[in-house]
Design a protein around this motif. Structure first.
Motif, PDB file in Angstrom:
ATOM      1  N   LYS A 130       0.843  -1.207   0.000  1.00  0.00           N
ATOM      2  CA  LYS A 130       0.000   0.000   0.000  1.00  0.00           C
ATOM      3  C   LYS A 130       0.870   1.246   0.000  1.00  0.00           C
ATOM      4  CE  LYS A 130      -4.230  -1.594   2.133  1.00  0.00           C
ATOM      5  NZ  LYS A 130      -5.237  -1.259   3.150  1.00  0.00           N
ATOM      6  N   LEU A 131       0.783   2.025  -1.067  1.00  0.00           N
ATOM      7  CA  LEU A 131       1.584   3.237  -1.199  1.00  0.00           C
ATOM      8  C   LEU A 131       0.821   4.501  -0.819  1.00  0.00           C
ATOM      9  CD1 LEU A 131       3.436   2.488  -4.554  1.00  0.00           C
ATOM     10  CD2 LEU A 131       4.125   1.941  -2.212  1.00  0.00           C
ATOM     11  N   SER A 132      -0.498   4.474  -0.950  1.00  0.00           N
ATOM     12  CA  SER A 132      -1.304   5.666  -0.669  1.00  0.00           C
ATOM     13  C   SER A 132      -1.070   6.235   0.729  1.00  0.00           C
ATOM     14  CB  SER A 132      -2.792   5.376  -0.861  1.00  0.00           C
ATOM     15  OG  SER A 132      -3.056   5.056  -2.204  1.00  0.00           O
ATOM     16  N   PRO A 133      -1.079   5.417   1.788  1.00  0.00           N
ATOM     17  CA  PRO A 133      -0.867   5.983   3.122  1.00  0.00           C
ATOM     18  C   PRO A 133       0.491   6.675   3.262  1.00  0.00           C
ATOM     19  CG  PRO A 133      -1.764   3.773   3.309  1.00  0.00           C
ATOM     20  CD  PRO A 133      -1.407   3.986   1.864  1.00  0.00           C
ATOM     21  N   LEU A 134       1.512   6.151   2.614  1.00  0.00           N
ATOM     22  CA  LEU A 134       2.837   6.769   2.680  1.00  0.00           C
ATOM     23  C   LEU A 134       2.827   8.140   2.014  1.00  0.00           C
ATOM     24  CD1 LEU A 134       5.088   3.706   1.757  1.00  0.00           C
ATOM     25  CD2 LEU A 134       4.514   4.563   4.046  1.00  0.00           C
ATOM     26  N   LEU A 135       2.183   8.227   0.853  1.00  0.00           N
ATOM     27  CA  LEU A 135       2.117   9.502   0.140  1.00  0.00           C
ATOM     28  C   LEU A 135       1.294  10.532   0.911  1.00  0.00           C
ATOM     29  CD1 LEU A 135       1.739   8.142  -3.492  1.00  0.00           C
ATOM     30  CD2 LEU A 135       3.663   9.475  -2.597  1.00  0.00           C
TER      31      LEU A 135
END
Length: 160
Positions: A34-39
């Motif tokens: 999951k990349l969205s939470p990092l961004l």
């Protein structure tokens, strides 16, 4: 869901998931699924910076795009996000893999140094002070685009 369309009222990121994946791949960094939470965590940090210029539109949801911004002697277009801002978000997203960038409580590290027969010294944040995370590499990438969250003084001491 990440929305990088700066003309949209729902824009919530400067960098796309593809930008982050490319950034990480070039540097040999393994990202979670999951990349969205990092961004989004990275955006939370970036939105708190003191940016050069002014918002291009007073009601836009994010700090960028901006007007009256000069970088390397050139006016930046008021309808795009500068590449250093996107890179900074990717850098912060990688940092966010280790936790929140802006958590409300952070403890300072304690460091002890001992010299046999001499002195033992322990360092920590003084009582009442707050540990504020900083990301010097991010600020270096942003250069004159952002003013940061305070100041620092670098110095060194040398015993004669």
């Amino acid at each position: 869901m990440i929305n990088t369309d700066i003309t949209s009222g729902g824009v919530n990121s400067y960098a796309s998931e593809e930008d982050l994946a490319s950034f990480a791949e070039l540097r040999g960094i393994e990202l979670p699924e999951k990349l969205s939470p990092l961004l989004i965590k990275a955006m939370d940090y970036l939105e708190g910076l003191d940016w050069a210029g002014a918002k291009a539109e007073p009601r836009q949801p994010l700090a960028w795009p901006r007007v009256n911004v000069i970088l390397d002697g050139h006016d930046l277009p008021s309808d795009e996000i500068p590449r250093p801002v996107i890179t900074a978000q990717c850098m912060l997203a990688v940092e966010a893999m280790d936790g929140d960038l802006l958590s409300s409580v952070r403890e300072a590290a304690v460091k002890t140094e001992r010299v046999e027969g001499a002195v033992t010294m322990t360092y920590a944040v003084a009582e009442g002070e707050v540990f504020t995370p900083s990301y010097p590499a991010v600020m270096a990438i942003l250069g004159g685009l952002a003013g940061g969250r305070g100041y620092a003084i670098n110095s060194f001491a040398e015993r004669a």
